[in-house]
Motif scaffolding. Structure first.
Motif, PDB file in Angstrom:
ATOM      1  N   ASN A  97      44.407  29.791  27.196  1.00  0.00           N
ATOM      2  CA  ASN A  97      43.597  29.882  28.413  1.00  0.00           C
ATOM      3  C   ASN A  97      42.537  30.962  28.205  1.00  0.00           C
ATOM      4  O   ASN A  97      42.856  32.151  28.278  1.00  0.00           O
ATOM      5  CB  ASN A  97      44.500  30.224  29.605  1.00  0.00           C
ATOM      6  N   GLU A  99      40.529  32.193  30.019  1.00  0.00           N
ATOM      7  CA  GLU A  99      40.427  33.094  31.182  1.00  0.00           C
ATOM      8  C   GLU A  99      41.290  34.340  30.992  1.00  0.00           C
ATOM      9  O   GLU A  99      41.006  35.378  31.559  1.00  0.00           O
ATOM     10  CB  GLU A  99      40.878  32.366  32.461  1.00  0.00           C
ATOM     11  N   SER A 100      42.370  34.190  30.228  1.00  0.00           N
ATOM     12  CA  SER A 100      43.265  35.338  30.048  1.00  0.00           C
ATOM     13  C   SER A 100      43.307  35.754  28.574  1.00  0.00           C
ATOM     14  O   SER A 100      44.349  35.743  27.941  1.00  0.00           O
ATOM     15  CB  SER A 100      44.674  35.004  30.543  1.00  0.00           C
ATOM     16  N   ASP A 104      40.694  40.808  27.845  1.00  0.00           N
ATOM     17  CA  ASP A 104      40.714  40.998  29.299  1.00  0.00           C
ATOM     18  C   ASP A 104      41.998  41.679  29.739  1.00  0.00           C
ATOM     19  O   ASP A 104      41.976  42.583  30.580  1.00  0.00           O
ATOM     20  CB  ASP A 104      40.553  39.656  30.023  1.00  0.00           C
ATOM     21  N   CYS A 105      43.119  41.242  29.166  1.00  0.00           N
ATOM     22  CA  CYS A 105      44.404  41.860  29.502  1.00  0.00           C
ATOM     23  C   CYS A 105      44.410  43.334  29.099  1.00  0.00           C
ATOM     24  O   CYS A 105      44.839  44.199  29.867  1.00  0.00           O
ATOM     25  CB  CYS A 105      45.552  41.144  28.800  1.00  0.00           C
ATOM     26  N   HIS A 108      42.225  45.541  31.355  1.00  0.00           N
ATOM     27  CA  HIS A 108      42.897  45.841  32.611  1.00  0.00           C
ATOM     28  C   HIS A 108      43.932  46.959  32.408  1.00  0.00           C
ATOM     29  O   HIS A 108      43.966  47.938  33.152  1.00  0.00           O
ATOM     30  CB  HIS A 108      43.569  44.571  33.157  1.00  0.00           C
TER      31      HIS A 108
END
Length: 202
Positions: A97, A99-100, A104-105, A108
């Motif tokens: 995915n 998106e993840s 990005d993880c 965060h």
């Protein structure tokens, strides 16, 4: 604790990609907004100059990271016949995915670590900036800061510190990217590989 065994070649490539991607997050940031000066015009001009310098530093980092990522791709392709490592089957290079993505993880988590360990990271950064840039110095300061974290946060400490260090050195006109990428990869392979692999990898 240092990693007892050599890391798998795929892990090495993924770690290098993670370090480059994490450092690349810097280049996506907007230069820090400074509060409007309350007094003199001189201060406003200084802030504008500082803003321009920061923007230039971020642009320089972005270009260097794109180059390093290209080199990494070439290195992986050239070694494919001996390593068998394929980016398309790696969840780091080709997340199921998009998106993840790992970046990005980590971004965060990195923000959280930056806040929770702010004082320890600041102290480590000041110490690094006051001495010649060496892996030994980076390793020792990272270990001091990481001693206050656990789990994935401990894995993030070297990345967060590296990112801050890169920005400061770039602002000062130094171009330390390839050395710092090596510092990050070496540190993660030596001190975090066992943990990351036990968790199922990046």
């Amino acid at each position: 604790m240092a990693s007892s065994t050599a890391v798998p070649v795929g892990f090495h490539y993924e770690t290098k990609y993670v370090v480059l991607s994490y450092l690349g997050l810097l280049a996506q940031e907007k230069p820090q907004e400074h509060p409007p000066p309350s007094s003199t015009q001189g201060t406003e001009q200084q802030l504008m100059a500082q803003h321009a310098l920061e923007k230039e530093a971020l642009e320089k980092i972005k270009i260097e990271i794109e180059e390093e990522l290209k080199h990494l791709d070439e290195e992986i392709l050239e070694a494919f016949t001996t390593t068998g490592f394929d980016c398309h089957t790696s969840p780091v290079f080709s997340p199921a995915n998009p998106e993840s993505s790992i970046e990005d993880c980590l971004a965060h988590l990195g923000e959280k670590v930056s806040q929770e360990l702010k004082e320890h990271l600041h102290k480590a950064l000041q110490s690094l900036l006051s001495k010649p840039v060496t892996y030994q110095e980076y390793r020792e300061r990272t270990q001091e800061a990481a001693a206050h974290a656990s789990g994935w946060n401990k894995v993030l400490v070297p990345l967060v510190l590296l990112q801050q260090f890169l920005m400061e050195l770039t602002r000062r006109g130094q171009e330390p990217l390839s050395a710092l990428v090596n510092f990050g990869v070496t540190y993660l392979e030596d001190y975090s590989a066992d943990y990351i692999i036990q968790q199922g990898g990046w």
